[in-house]
Design a protein around this motif. Structure first.
Motif, PDB file in Angstrom:
ATOM      1  N   ARG A 192       0.830  -1.199   0.000  1.00 46.01           N
ATOM      2  CA  ARG A 192       0.000   0.000   0.000  1.00 46.01           C
ATOM      3  C   ARG A 192       0.871   1.258   0.000  1.00 46.01           C
ATOM      4  NH1 ARG A 192      -3.653   0.927   4.408  1.00 46.01           N
ATOM      5  NH2 ARG A 192      -1.835   0.477   5.706  1.00 46.01           N
ATOM      6  N   PHE A 193       0.330   2.314  -0.570  1.00 42.06           N
ATOM      7  CA  PHE A 193       1.019   3.608  -0.525  1.00 42.06           C
ATOM      8  C   PHE A 193      -0.013   4.726  -0.509  1.00 42.06           C
ATOM      9  CE2 PHE A 193       0.540   2.599  -5.013  1.00 42.06           C
ATOM     10  CZ  PHE A 193       0.124   3.790  -5.587  1.00 42.06           C
ATOM     11  N   ARG A 194       0.424   5.869   0.015  1.00 40.84           N
ATOM     12  CA  ARG A 194      -0.450   7.053   0.085  1.00 40.84           C
ATOM     13  C   ARG A 194       0.010   8.063  -0.955  1.00 40.84           C
ATOM     14  NH1 ARG A 194      -0.310   7.886   5.111  1.00 40.84           N
ATOM     15  NH2 ARG A 194      -2.431   7.182   5.587  1.00 40.84           N
ATOM     16  N   PHE A 195      -0.964   8.671  -1.617  1.00 39.98           N
ATOM     17  CA  PHE A 195      -0.709   9.702  -2.609  1.00 39.98           C
ATOM     18  C   PHE A 195      -1.467  10.945  -2.142  1.00 39.98           C
ATOM     19  CE2 PHE A 195      -0.763  11.513  -6.955  1.00 39.98           C
ATOM     20  CZ  PHE A 195       0.512  11.183  -7.366  1.00 39.98           C
ATOM     21  N   ALA A 196      -0.757  11.998  -1.748  1.00 46.27           N
ATOM     22  CA  ALA A 196      -1.396  13.190  -1.184  1.00 46.27           C
ATOM     23  C   ALA A 196      -1.065  14.416  -2.018  1.00 46.27           C
ATOM     24  CB  ALA A 196      -0.933  13.406   0.259  1.00 46.27           C
ATOM     25  N   GLN A 210      -6.008  16.652  -0.792  1.00 47.74           N
ATOM     26  CA  GLN A 210      -6.654  15.361  -1.055  1.00 47.74           C
ATOM     27  C   GLN A 210      -5.617  14.264  -0.877  1.00 47.74           C
ATOM     28  OE1 GLN A 210      -7.495  13.747  -5.077  1.00 47.74           O
ATOM     29  NE2 GLN A 210      -9.662  13.872  -4.499  1.00 47.74           N
ATOM     30  N   SER A 211      -5.990  13.197  -0.202  1.00 49.33           N
ATOM     31  CA  SER A 211      -5.093  12.048  -0.091  1.00 49.33           C
ATOM     32  C   SER A 211      -5.897  10.779  -0.263  1.00 49.33           C
ATOM     33  CB  SER A 211      -4.345  12.043   1.249  1.00 49.33           C
ATOM     34  OG  SER A 211      -5.239  11.797   2.317  1.00 49.33           O
ATOM     35  N   ALA A 212      -5.236   9.758  -0.809  1.00 47.83           N
ATOM     36  CA  ALA A 212      -5.863   8.459  -1.038  1.00 47.83           C
ATOM     37  C   ALA A 212      -4.819   7.374  -0.821  1.00 47.83           C
ATOM     38  CB  ALA A 212      -6.456   8.384  -2.443  1.00 47.83           C
TER      39      ALA A 212
END
Length: 219
Positions: A192-196, A210-212
């Protein structure tokens, strides 16, 4: 974490198509900084694809917020194709595809909504411009990017906007830009990784965030 590839004709096995020899992002950083990235991020940004091949990431929006000025900015940006998120809904699916194209990568973000059609955002990362990396958002508008490694995350920051008219590239004055854009790619482990994404204006402060959280799609 298995990967999904969508070549022009048919899907080939990952062992035949994944090569960790794409040095374009690495070349924009000192070796010492690149070496501080977690292995998962290093692999994610070192995959070599043939033109037309696509990798798919699926995730969920975990945070989305606007100030009043940020909301109006997102609406005005629809004039050039709507490159900014329009909805503050969270807990809804989001899909990102990255397609190799001549000279760069085409990024497509599909942000679903509980009501109505999803918002689709297109942009192209091109290994060109004054910093060696720029993001083209449409209607001749692009922003130069610099990348950094901070707290073991890969960070993209805007360092100027421009408008291209034919062969002419005109720098945009700060008064005609949304402010400083920062995108942070951080690894969470387990695939998993976060993209903000965050936009901060020098006068109006933080406008949009926004982050997902994503995983690479399975084949």
């Amino acid at each position: 974490m298995a990967s999904t590839r969508v070549p022009r004709s048919s899907v080939t096995s990952a062992s035949n198509t994944i090569l960790l020899d794409d040095h374009r992002f690495h070349d924009l950083l000192p070796d010492e900084a690149w070496g501080r990235l977690p292995l998962a991020i290093w692999r994610r940004f070192s995959k070599r694809f043939a033109d037309g091949e696509t990798v798919v990431y699926v995730g969920t929006i975990e945070q989305a917020s606007f100030t009043s000025a940020g909301w109006w900015l997102a609406q005005l940006a629809r004039i050039i194709g709507g490159p900014l998120p329009l909805c503050s809904e969270t807990g809804v699916p989001m899909v990102v595809t990255v397609t190799e194209a001549r000279g760069g990568q085409i990024w497509t973000r599909i942000c679903t909504r509980s009501d109505g059609f999803p918002q689709v955002i297109h942009s192209a990362k091109r290994f060109a411009g004054p910093t060696g990396l720029e993001e083209y958002v449409g209607c001749g508008v692009s922003m130069a990017l610099r990348i950094f490694v901070e707290h073991e995350a890969l960070v993209f920051r805007s360092v100027g906007y421009s408008l291209q008219l034919g062969w002419w590239r005109l720098p945009l004055p700060a008064s005609l830009t949304p402010g400083d854009l920062t995108v942070t790619h951080s690894d969470l482990g387990g695939g998993r990784f976060r993209f903000a994404l965050e936009i901060v204006h020098p006068r109006f402060g933080k406008l949009i965030r926004q982050s997902a959280v994503f995983m690479e799609a399975t084949s």
